[in-house]
Design a protein around this motif. Structure first.
Motif, mmCIF file in Angstrom:
data_model
loop_
_atom_site.group_PDB
_atom_site.id
_atom_site.type_symbol
_atom_site.label_atom_id
_atom_site.label_comp_id
_atom_site.label_asym_id
_atom_site.label_seq_id
_atom_site.Cartn_x
_atom_site.Cartn_y
_atom_site.Cartn_z
ATOM 1 N N ASP A 161 0.832 -1.209 0.000
ATOM 2 C CA ASP A 161 0.000 0.000 0.000
ATOM 3 C C ASP A 161 0.866 1.258 0.000
ATOM 4 O OD1 ASP A 161 -2.172 -1.631 -0.005
ATOM 5 O OD2 ASP A 161 -2.706 -1.328 2.105
ATOM 6 N N ALA A 162 1.970 1.196 0.732
ATOM 7 C CA ALA A 162 2.859 2.366 0.805
ATOM 8 C C ALA A 162 3.453 2.668 -0.565
ATOM 9 C CB ALA A 162 3.971 2.109 1.817
ATOM 10 N N LEU A 163 3.719 1.638 -1.362
ATOM 11 C CA LEU A 163 4.243 1.849 -2.715
ATOM 12 C C LEU A 163 3.156 2.401 -3.628
ATOM 13 C CD1 LEU A 163 6.498 -1.322 -3.145
ATOM 14 C CD2 LEU A 163 7.244 1.033 -2.780
ATOM 15 N N LEU A 168 4.141 3.757 -7.087
ATOM 16 C CA LEU A 168 5.160 2.767 -7.436
ATOM 17 C C LEU A 168 4.480 1.394 -7.470
ATOM 18 C CD1 LEU A 168 8.197 4.086 -5.378
ATOM 19 C CD2 LEU A 168 7.794 4.254 -7.835
ATOM 20 N N PRO A 169 5.042 0.422 -8.240
ATOM 21 C CA PRO A 169 4.337 -0.855 -8.404
ATOM 22 C C PRO A 169 4.285 -1.682 -7.123
ATOM 23 C CG PRO A 169 6.460 -0.876 -9.551
ATOM 24 C CD PRO A 169 6.259 0.508 -9.055
ATOM 25 N N ALA A 170 3.063 -1.955 -6.657
ATOM 26 C CA ALA A 170 2.871 -2.757 -5.447
ATOM 27 C C ALA A 170 3.485 -4.143 -5.604
ATOM 28 C CB ALA A 170 1.385 -2.876 -5.138
ATOM 29 N N ASP A 171 3.460 -4.683 -6.832
ATOM 30 C CA ASP A 171 3.962 -6.043 -7.052
ATOM 31 C C ASP A 171 5.481 -6.147 -6.926
ATOM 32 O OD1 ASP A 171 1.469 -7.151 -7.289
ATOM 33 O OD2 ASP A 171 1.373 -6.865 -9.462
ATOM 34 N N ALA A 172 6.116 -5.059 -6.573
ATOM 35 C CA ALA A 172 7.530 -5.137 -6.182
ATOM 36 C C ALA A 172 7.681 -6.067 -4.983
ATOM 37 C CB ALA A 172 8.057 -3.746 -5.843
ATOM 38 N N VAL A 173 6.627 -6.186 -4.184
ATOM 39 C CA VAL A 173 6.635 -7.044 -2.985
ATOM 40 C C VAL A 173 5.408 -7.933 -3.016
ATOM 41 C CG1 VAL A 173 6.853 -7.083 -0.482
ATOM 42 C CG2 VAL A 173 7.381 -4.964 -1.732
ATOM 43 N N GLN A 174 5.608 -9.233 -3.120
ATOM 44 C CA GLN A 174 4.473 -10.149 -3.038
ATOM 45 C C GLN A 174 4.764 -11.240 -2.016
ATOM 46 O OE1 GLN A 174 2.319 -10.928 -7.026
ATOM 47 N NE2 GLN A 174 4.416 -10.519 -7.642
ATOM 48 N N MET A 175 3.778 -11.482 -1.158
ATOM 49 C CA MET A 175 3.905 -12.549 -0.164
ATOM 50 C C MET A 175 3.007 -13.699 -0.599
ATOM 51 S SD MET A 175 5.065 -13.539 2.915
ATOM 52 C CE MET A 175 5.758 -11.995 3.486
ATOM 53 N N VAL A 176 3.554 -14.897 -0.669
ATOM 54 C CA VAL A 176 2.740 -16.067 -1.011
ATOM 55 C C VAL A 176 1.802 -16.334 0.154
ATOM 56 C CG1 VAL A 176 2.824 -18.532 -1.554
ATOM 57 C CG2 VAL A 176 4.609 -17.011 -2.423
ATOM 58 N N SER A 177 0.491 -16.338 -0.117
ATOM 59 C CA SER A 177 -0.456 -16.409 1.000
ATOM 60 C C SER A 177 -0.656 -17.835 1.503
ATOM 61 C CB SER A 177 -1.794 -15.803 0.592
ATOM 62 O OG SER A 177 -2.302 -16.525 -0.501
ATOM 63 N N ASP A 178 -0.226 -18.827 0.708
ATOM 64 C CA ASP A 178 -0.342 -20.214 1.145
ATOM 65 C C ASP A 178 1.034 -20.709 1.595
ATOM 66 O OD1 ASP A 178 -0.392 -22.969 1.346
ATOM 67 O OD2 ASP A 178 -0.445 -23.267 -0.829
ATOM 68 N N PRO A 179 1.239 -20.854 2.889
ATOM 69 C CA PRO A 179 2.578 -21.208 3.365
ATOM 70 C C PRO A 179 2.806 -22.711 3.439
ATOM 71 C CG PRO A 179 1.186 -20.602 5.209
ATOM 72 C CD PRO A 179 0.295 -20.709 4.006
ATOM 73 N N GLY A 180 2.108 -23.499 2.636
ATOM 74 C CA GLY A 180 2.289 -24.951 2.664
ATOM 75 C C GLY A 180 3.531 -25.390 1.903
ATOM 76 N N HIS A 181 3.844 -26.682 2.022
ATOM 77 C CA HIS A 181 5.017 -27.232 1.348
ATOM 78 C C HIS A 181 4.912 -27.101 -0.167
ATOM 79 C CE1 HIS A 181 7.973 -29.108 3.969
ATOM 80 N NE2 HIS A 181 7.009 -29.072 4.867
ATOM 81 N N GLU A 182 3.640 -27.215 -0.668
ATOM 82 C CA GLU A 182 3.427 -27.182 -2.114
ATOM 83 C C GLU A 182 3.869 -25.839 -2.695
ATOM 84 O OE1 GLU A 182 1.043 -27.857 0.156
ATOM 85 O OE2 GLU A 182 1.369 -30.020 0.038
ATOM 86 N N SER A 183 3.555 -24.755 -1.987
ATOM 87 C CA SER A 183 3.900 -23.438 -2.527
ATOM 88 C C SER A 183 5.417 -23.263 -2.575
ATOM 89 C CB SER A 183 3.248 -22.329 -1.702
ATOM 90 O OG SER A 183 3.845 -22.234 -0.428
ATOM 91 N N ALA A 184 6.112 -23.795 -1.582
ATOM 92 C CA ALA A 184 7.582 -23.708 -1.594
ATOM 93 C C ALA A 184 8.116 -24.490 -2.789
ATOM 94 C CB ALA A 184 8.151 -24.261 -0.295
ATOM 95 N N GLN A 185 7.558 -25.689 -2.972
ATOM 96 C CA GLN A 185 7.993 -26.544 -4.070
ATOM 97 C C GLN A 185 7.743 -25.866 -5.418
ATOM 98 O OE1 GLN A 185 9.491 -29.210 -2.767
ATOM 99 N NE2 GLN A 185 10.333 -29.378 -4.830
ATOM 100 N N GLU A 186 6.561 -25.253 -5.554
ATOM 101 C CA GLU A 186 6.219 -24.575 -6.797
ATOM 102 C C GLU A 186 7.179 -23.422 -7.061
ATOM 103 O OE1 GLU A 186 2.214 -23.103 -8.546
ATOM 104 O OE2 GLU A 186 1.739 -24.068 -6.622
ATOM 105 N N MET A 187 7.534 -22.713 -5.992
ATOM 106 C CA MET A 187 8.453 -21.580 -6.142
ATOM 107 C C MET A 187 9.821 -22.054 -6.632
ATOM 108 S SD MET A 187 8.332 -18.728 -3.184
ATOM 109 C CE MET A 187 9.666 -17.566 -3.404
ATOM 110 N N MET A 188 10.258 -23.214 -6.123
ATOM 111 C CA MET A 188 11.571 -23.740 -6.510
ATOM 112 C C MET A 188 11.632 -24.108 -7.988
ATOM 113 S SD MET A 188 12.513 -26.207 -3.314
ATOM 114 C CE MET A 188 11.761 -25.866 -1.713
ATOM 115 N N ASN A 189 10.449 -24.246 -8.601
ATOM 116 C CA ASN A 189 10.409 -24.641 -10.013
ATOM 117 C C ASN A 189 9.789 -23.568 -10.900
ATOM 118 O OD1 ASN A 189 11.509 -27.315 -9.575
ATOM 119 N ND2 ASN A 189 9.611 -27.708 -8.477
ATOM 120 N N LEU A 190 9.766 -22.340 -10.427
ATOM 121 C CA LEU A 190 9.128 -21.249 -11.177
ATOM 122 C C LEU A 190 10.103 -20.685 -12.227
ATOM 123 C CD1 LEU A 190 6.221 -20.321 -10.813
ATOM 124 C CD2 LEU A 190 7.056 -18.354 -9.522
ATOM 125 N N THR A 191 10.624 -21.601 -13.057
ATOM 126 C CA THR A 191 11.578 -21.225 -14.106
ATOM 127 C C THR A 191 10.952 -20.207 -15.047
ATOM 128 O OG1 THR A 191 12.265 -23.527 -13.984
ATOM 129 C CG2 THR A 191 13.216 -22.231 -15.750
#
Lengths: 413, 413
Positions: A161-163, A168-191
């Motif tokens: 909100d401050a951005l 300025l683009p808010a998407d400079a900062v994004q927090m993954v709202s699902d903190p499960g193992h799947e989201s971490a795994q997906e992030m590791m493969n976000l080629t």
């Protein structure tokens, strides 16, 4: 819920905008985010109370890291303000030259693009990592531990909100709202979306990311650090440095885990150093020679030499020579930080040249391996790999280069 | 047969020795290897004849790359000698300073350690890659294509013997003797032994390595490069650069694959440029607007915009604005090299700032993206990733840094 691919696309779009912002605008963003944290501290504290209530079964040490109060929020805001004072690495031109064909070649520093951070239940990382990635012109995708999710989401929303408020683009900062193992795994493969992934946390987390990620990773914070007391060491200096390296903050990666000592001085030095360490509550383990010299030392196992305790434990080994010390360290170290205590110039030089670690000390504590201590102003982690960044990583390690080449019609013959 | 883990161990041991060699000794090694290639050229040619005989069913282009003759062996030897003339990157100290505690911190360049190279049936890579890795103080593990195995093994043996003769470690150069898929796979997972793996070859090989390797990889040589002819371009310059970028050597990664052209000048420019390209045997594909202007252009498919042809094919797109050109390139490029032809300073600057590629040109051919053209003296590849190295990689991209810190008893407070 927003999918990770969607988050990746948004980050990529924001990164393109961030790359063209000038330093003054980015600093304005940092101050705006800092002010917003203070203005909204009640919102953060309310979310944090909820997280703490959900986590009340966890150990005290864990809860202490998770807990925020007004002082800690002020520290987070001041962290963002102090990052605004640091030089902007993307404002640097590394070098430039004219090639044989008359082309002007400029080697510039540019942001990496999108940085992913996977971290555990330390909500301050949300603000700290945002400050560093934002100043260096990168968009960040954060994925924190599930125990801190309410706090993390609250902080991220305030920063976004401050951005937005100053366009300025808010998407400079994004927090993954699902903190499960799947989201971490997906992030590791976000080629294609994540340019580099930096895991911050314990050994387990980091190893999981290093082993399974297909996006580029920077491995940080593995520290099986060694103190080697050479035959020419001064006893008082050797004792002071060993105690400092082990006990000043045993839980961190630059704390020493192993003590090697030259056989010639072991009978004199080891009893003194061991006594000082034991006085500070250190549990000592050792090889046969060490156990013989100091009976309070219990036998070390083979695994000890490769273990990072992060605790008041130290394993001691008596070595026959500097060469043996160097070989042992190169074979068992995580290549973070090692120190030799010696008054001999040649032997100090040999140790620094032949030890294959990020930071190699003569006559100083390994605890100095730190962006702040090095004078970098801030750090995102300490890299124990050799590719891209090694040792404390400041703002410039969050950048890459780009060649801008200007001609007047040159073609290749 | 020596297992890959064994090879990895031997490489690691050799790397430790190589790291302490001075520049003069390394240059002596390079000259010794060069002389040995010449002295033993009959051995190489005999092995090469055997490979050629086994591969006689392969296409002519393939056999030409596989074939060695006296001239090519002389070129390989001269390549090693010219690497000896280049500055030693590990002789450089990047910077040094005294921190607030009085510690002297020196940031040195050091070898990466062990470099893995997986390549196809080009036996000259064996000598070229050895020269670059050896000069930068690294040990190399080579794994070449199965069609060149006899030649590769012969060359590697000659290089190893040349090192042994002057008491340098032969394991600085090791060739994997089993060129099957399994050995490549094993190499991609040789964690702890290989510090960086650089695949050299076609798109298929590189993608397989990038996707499956768990050791750090540098991705090289993917080049979907763009020429953008802006509305303010000079027609003759635009034509000359487009033709050069496309046809001067269409098989290489810095050749242009796409032509974007501003709508305002398309009716005037495109017919001239298309005619020049067609005269050089280029097959043109295009969007609707391009096909309407030049009937010889056949319709492009969606896949065309993401395809690296490495052939006399070019896809043409008419764009409404500089912004559209930049967005299209950032979305479809492999981020290797792009060029804008324009006489407008501001538009040239915008293109260079906003295009997210390793090398961004104004008014010059993309074919200049090359270590030799840049003045690096030699190159191991052109990195299209952002981490560690970007663009042409010379000797210094085969190094990392190390901090050598010297104190007089400092402990952290």
């Amino acid at each position: 819920m927003t999918t990770l691919t969607q988050i990746g696309k948004q980050a990529k779009a924001a990164a393109r905008k961030l790359a063209s912002l000038d330093t003054a605008t980015k600093n304005k963003g940092l101050f705006s985010m800092a002010d917003a944290l203070i203005a909204n501290q009640q919102v953060i504290l309310t979310a944090n109370k909820q997280d703490l209530a959900n986590a009340n079964e966890m150990p005290k040490k864990f809860l202490d890291r998770l807990m925020l109060n007004e002082q800690r929020i002020t520290d987070m805001a001041n962290g963002l303000r102090s990052i605004a004072q640091l030089p902007d690495p993307t404002a640097e031109i590394d070098r430039g030259w004219i090639n044989a064909d008359g082309l002007q070649i400029i080697q510039r520093r540019v942001p990496l693009g999108v940085i992913g951070i996977i971290f555990e239940a330390r909500p301050n990382v949300t603000a700290d990592a945002t400050g560093l990635t934002f100043k260096s012109g990168n968009a960040v995708i954060l994925r924190g531990g599930k125990e801190a999710i309410q706090t993390n989401l609250a902080i991220a929303k305030i920063l976004r909100d401050a951005l937005t408020q100053i366009e300025l683009p808010a998407d400079a900062v994004q927090m993954v709202s699902d903190p499960g193992h799947e989201s971490a795994q997906e992030m590791m493969n976000l080629t294609g979306y994540i340019d580099v992934l930096i895991p911050r946390g314990g050994h387990g987390l980091i190893q999981r990311v290093v082993k399974t990620a297909t996006v580029p990773v920077i491995e940080t914070g593995a520290g099986n650090c060694h103190v080697y007391v050479d035959r020419d060491a001064k006893l008082d200096m050797a004792t002071a440095i060993t105690v400092n390296a082990k006990v000043q903050r045993p839980s961190v990666c630059n704390a020493a885990e192993k003590l090697l000592i030259h056989r010639q001085v072991a009978p004199t030095f080891l009893p003194v150093i061991a006594k000082a360490l034991i006085k500070h509550g250190v549990q000592l383990r050792g090889d046969e020679a060490a156990c013989q010299i100091v009976p309070e030392i219990s036998p070390a196992t083979k695994e000890d030499w490769d273990t990072e305790y992060n605790d008041l434990i130290m394993a001691v080994k008596v070595v026959d020579s500097l060469d043996e010390a160097i070989t042992h360290i190169n074979d068992h170290s995580t290549h973070h930080s090692e120190t030799i205590i010696t008054d001999n110039l040649e032997r100090g030089r040999q140790f620094q040249e032949q030890i294959d670690s990020a930071c190699v000390y003569v006559n100083a504590s390994t605890r100095f391996t730190d962006g702040g201590m090095f004078g970098f102003g801030a750090e995102i982690g300490i890299s124990t790999q050799k590719l891209h960044a090694r040792g404390p990583m400041g703002l410039s390690q969050l950048t890459t280069i780009k060649y801008e080449i200007t001609g007047n019609g040159q073609i290749r013959k």
